[in-house]
Design a protein around this motif. Structure first.
Motif: not given
Ligand code: ATP
Ligand code: MG
Length: 118
Positions: A28-34, A67-69
């Motif tokens: 999975m790829t996780i990022s902090s976004v607004m 979250v990208e999966v």
């Protein structure tokens, strides 16, 4: 294969990680976004809309987690159901799930393709 792009409340990240791990998603790829949704970021915890006087911008951005999966097609509906069951609070700002088709994937180390590369 489908990619699920989840935009969730930061406090729901651990729950989502656990769900994806239970499905053996592979990664999975996780990022902090607004971001903002239909309330344009003006919402109290109880869902009521704020009036911010003297605030020049019409859009307020709130911290969210992205979250990208990428998963097998046949797992998509189960995962979506489980995420909704455990992440929905019923209040505005619970987030969204966007679903995209993924044509192919490559595991760089081995050259495996498609589902095998997940
Ligand atoms: N159409 C969209 N395109 C891209 N990102 C979006 C979109 N809608 C929502 N998001 C992202 O999801 C986050 C959460 O959105 P939110 O749950 O507030 O959506 P909503 O449509 O306002 O629903 P609700 O009325 O339940 O609050 C936003 O902060 C933004 O990052
Ligand atoms: Mg909203």
């Amino acid at each position: 294969m489908k990619e699920l792009v989840l935009i969730i409340r930061p406090e729901k990240l651990e729950t989502v990680k656990q769900i994806l791990d239970n499905y053996n998603c592979g990664g999975m790829t996780i990022s902090s976004v607004m971001g903002c949704g239909t309330q344009k970021g003006f919402a109290n915890a109880d869902g009521s809309i704020n009036e911010i006087k003297g605030f020049k911008t019409t859009i307020n951005l709130l911290p969210k987690i992205r979250v990208e999966v990428v998963v097998h097609d046949e797992k998509v509906e189960e995962i979506i159901t489980e995420i909704r069951d455990l992440v929905a609070t019923g209040r505005v700002g619970d987030g969204k799930i966007f679903i995209r088709n993924i044509e192919d994937a490559v595991r760089i180390r081995t050259g495996e393709r498609g589902n095998k590369a997940l």
